[in-house]
Design a protein around this motif. Structure first.
Motif, PDB file in Angstrom:
ATOM      1  N   TYR A 290       0.602  -1.294   0.200  1.00 59.86           N
ATOM      2  CA  TYR A 290       0.321   0.186   0.659  1.00 59.86           C
ATOM      3  C   TYR A 290       0.578   1.333   0.112  1.00 59.86           C
ATOM      4  O   TYR A 290       0.470   2.357  -0.919  1.00 59.86           O
ATOM      5  CB  TYR A 290      -1.162  -0.038   1.227  1.00 59.86           C
ATOM      6  CG  TYR A 290      -2.206  -0.502   1.212  1.00 59.86           C
ATOM      7  CD1 TYR A 290      -3.374  -0.309   0.201  1.00 59.86           C
ATOM      8  CD2 TYR A 290      -2.464  -1.909   1.152  1.00 59.86           C
ATOM      9  CE1 TYR A 290      -4.750  -0.525   0.234  1.00 59.86           C
ATOM     10  CE2 TYR A 290      -3.741  -2.552   0.827  1.00 59.86           C
ATOM     11  CZ  TYR A 290      -4.794  -2.330   0.518  1.00 59.86           C
ATOM     12  OH  TYR A 290      -5.615  -2.991   0.180  1.00 59.86           O
ATOM     13  N   ARG A 295      -1.053   4.929  -1.173  1.00 57.02           N
ATOM     14  CA  ARG A 295      -2.090   4.778   0.043  1.00 57.02           C
ATOM     15  C   ARG A 295      -1.932   3.693   1.300  1.00 57.02           C
ATOM     16  O   ARG A 295      -0.698   3.920   1.553  1.00 57.02           O
ATOM     17  CB  ARG A 295      -3.179   4.098  -0.712  1.00 57.02           C
ATOM     18  CG  ARG A 295      -3.791   4.307  -2.496  1.00 57.02           C
ATOM     19  CD  ARG A 295      -4.300   2.581  -2.709  1.00 57.02           C
ATOM     20  NE  ARG A 295      -5.498   2.483  -2.120  1.00 57.02           N
ATOM     21  CZ  ARG A 295      -6.046   1.125  -2.536  1.00 57.02           C
ATOM     22  NH1 ARG A 295      -5.664   0.404  -3.591  1.00 57.02           N
ATOM     23  NH2 ARG A 295      -7.125   0.769  -1.915  1.00 57.02           N
ATOM     24  N   GLY A 331      -8.103   5.031  -2.145  1.00 61.66           N
ATOM     25  CA  GLY A 331      -8.140   5.175  -0.852  1.00 61.66           C
ATOM     26  C   GLY A 331      -7.900   4.282  -0.011  1.00 61.66           C
ATOM     27  O   GLY A 331      -6.666   3.113  -0.080  1.00 61.66           O
ATOM     28  N   THR A 332      -8.189   5.059   1.273  1.00 61.49           N
ATOM     29  CA  THR A 332      -7.202   4.153   2.684  1.00 61.49           C
ATOM     30  C   THR A 332      -8.122   2.977   2.555  1.00 61.49           C
ATOM     31  O   THR A 332      -9.473   2.850   2.908  1.00 61.49           O
ATOM     32  CB  THR A 332      -7.620   5.017   3.504  1.00 61.49           C
ATOM     33  OG1 THR A 332      -7.510   6.318   3.684  1.00 61.49           O
ATOM     34  CG2 THR A 332      -6.953   4.477   4.580  1.00 61.49           C
ATOM     35  N   ASP A 350     -13.075   0.893   1.712  1.00 63.78           N
ATOM     36  CA  ASP A 350     -12.229   1.342   1.091  1.00 63.78           C
ATOM     37  C   ASP A 350     -12.584   2.219   0.507  1.00 63.78           C
ATOM     38  O   ASP A 350     -14.397   2.307   0.957  1.00 63.78           O
ATOM     39  CB  ASP A 350     -10.991   0.663  -0.247  1.00 63.78           C
ATOM     40  CG  ASP A 350     -11.660   0.055  -1.245  1.00 63.78           C
ATOM     41  OD1 ASP A 350     -12.653   0.786  -2.296  1.00 63.78           O
ATOM     42  OD2 ASP A 350     -11.810  -0.701  -1.765  1.00 63.78           O
TER      43      ASP A 350
END
Length: 423
Positions: A290, A295, A331-332, A350
């Motif tokens: 990630y 991310r 995204g996260t 997510d």
């Protein structure tokens, strides 16, 4: 085989015709000969009675009078005492059938018929018998050909079915032939085809599952090895090597799990384990990937949870969800743990566009994918979860929220929900 059936049927028919035909010819010949002799005897008796009646009445006995009383093609000779003999008709040449009767007035009547007439009638009878025999042979040939086709065609079809099974085509044909023995063979072949088809399907499924499920731990392992190759710090190398060894152990567990599920999907090795350790391990393994993608992966929710299941299988399910978020999400990525009733829930979400509405719950079906992937990951993950008595669900499509439900291990001082449910 067809020729053998036809030949055997013809042989039986010819033997029957020979036995009964010869017997019939003998009986008919004797019957015709006896009938001809009886007819001549009857004619002689009738002429004697006519002659006696005319002599007693004082009437004249002449050839003209007797000509109308004798059957055509027959010859009669009447011998009267003290008179010349009277002859009616032409005397037949060659062999004859003869009858002689003596009257009350001393006359003698002799009636003759040519034996050729009887021979002609016997010949006509033999022709009729021969014609019937030929018809019987023709009918037997037609019946033998039909019966041979009825028996050999199914055998040929069954041989083709067996050849198809041997060549790797396990589709059952479901053909029946109206012959109990052949239908039994067809039943066995169809059952074998279905069994082989299931085995081939299981083998293909195992190969597909293995190629997909091994990719994730191998990818994580390769990232750890890359970390080792780019660092000179012995402590970092030791730490990464330790993590890599752990990943190798989990990889071995994944292989064992796949083999176990291929033999019996219901076979599980569920134990009480620390869920926090599995979540932490997955976050550590996937954080470098990630980070490389720019991310983040975070965790929230209740901690210090214990669940019932197979740690390796649970880790593999979470790895699949995390990898899907990395590949298809944005995204996260957030991993949240919570408790609901007697179950522990691990949610993975997510900030991406999520699952398209036309897929919905079908996203767990094999070969169903919305992003040009194999479509196996979520299907295998659900199988792994269900093998431990849990379940994997899509709680929300946009943003996507996948949830893994596992049986909860009761905390100290609190009643075991499974025991309560069982009681």
């Amino acid at each position: 085989m067809r020729r053998r059936l036809i030949n055997s049927t013809l042989a039986v028919v010819l033997v029957v015709i020979a036995v009964f035909g010869i017997s019939l010819v003998i009986v008919e010949t004797r019957t015709i000969e006896n009938s001809a002799q009886e007819s001549v005897d009857s004619e002689a008796v009738r002429l004697v009675s006519i002659v006696d009646s005319r002599l007693l009445g004082g009437e004249r006995v002449s050839p003209d009078v007797l000509a109308d009383q004798i059957t055509p093609d027959r010859y009669a000779r009447i011998e009267l005492p003290g008179r010349p003999p009277i002859e009616v008709g032409e005397k037949p040449p060659g062999d004859v059938i003869q009858a002689r009767e003596r009257g009350e007035e001393g006359e003698t009547v002799t009636v003759q018929e040519s034996a050729a007439t009887v021979s002609e009638e016997i010949g006509r009878t033999l022709l009729i018998i021969l014609a019937v025999a030929l018809l019987a042979v023709v009918a037997a040939v037609l019946l033998a050909v039909r019966q041979a086709h009825r028996l050999t065609a199914p055998l040929t079809d069954l041989a083709e079915t067996a050849e198809r099974l041997g060549s790797g085509d396990p589709r059952p044909r479901h053909r029946r032939y109206g012959v109990p023995e052949l239908d039994r063979v067809a039943d066995v072949l169809d059952a074998s085809a279905e069994r082989i088809g299931r085995m081939l399907t299981a083998e293909r499924r195992l190969a597909a599952d293995a190629s997909h499920q091994l990719r994730t731990p191998l990818t994580a392992l390769s990232m750890r090895l890359e970390e080792i190759t780019v660092t000179d710090d012995p402590e970092t190398v030791k730490e990464e090597a330790t993590i890599a060894l752990g990943q190798v152990e989990r990889l071995t567990d994944v292989v064992q799990r796949l083999l176990t599920n291929s033999r019996d999907p219901r076979t599980g090795s569920a134990i009480d384990f620390d869920l926090d350790e599995i979540v932490k391990q997955q976050i550590e393994e996937w954080r470098p990937a990630y980070r490389s993608a720019g991310r983040a992966i975070v965790r929230s929710g209740k901690k210090a949870l214990r669940a019932v299941g197979t740690p390796g299988a649970v880790a593999q399910v979470l790895a699949t969800l995390i990898e899907n978020s990395l590949m298809h999400g944005a995204g996260t990525v957030a991993i949240r743990t919570r408790v609901t009733g007697n179950q522990v829930v691990v949610e993975v979400t997510d900030e991406g566009t999520g699952v398209s509405p036309d897929l919905g719950a079908r996203v767990f079906e094999r070969t169903v994918s919305g992003r040009n992937s194999t479509g196996l990951g979520l299907a295998v993950a659900r199988d792994l979860a269900e093998a431990d008595g849990g379940r994997l669900e899509l709680l929300q499509q946009r943003p996507p929220v996948f949830a893994l439900f596992l049986s909860r291990e009761a905390e100290a001082g609190e009643p075991d929900p499974r025991a309560t449910a069982g009681g």
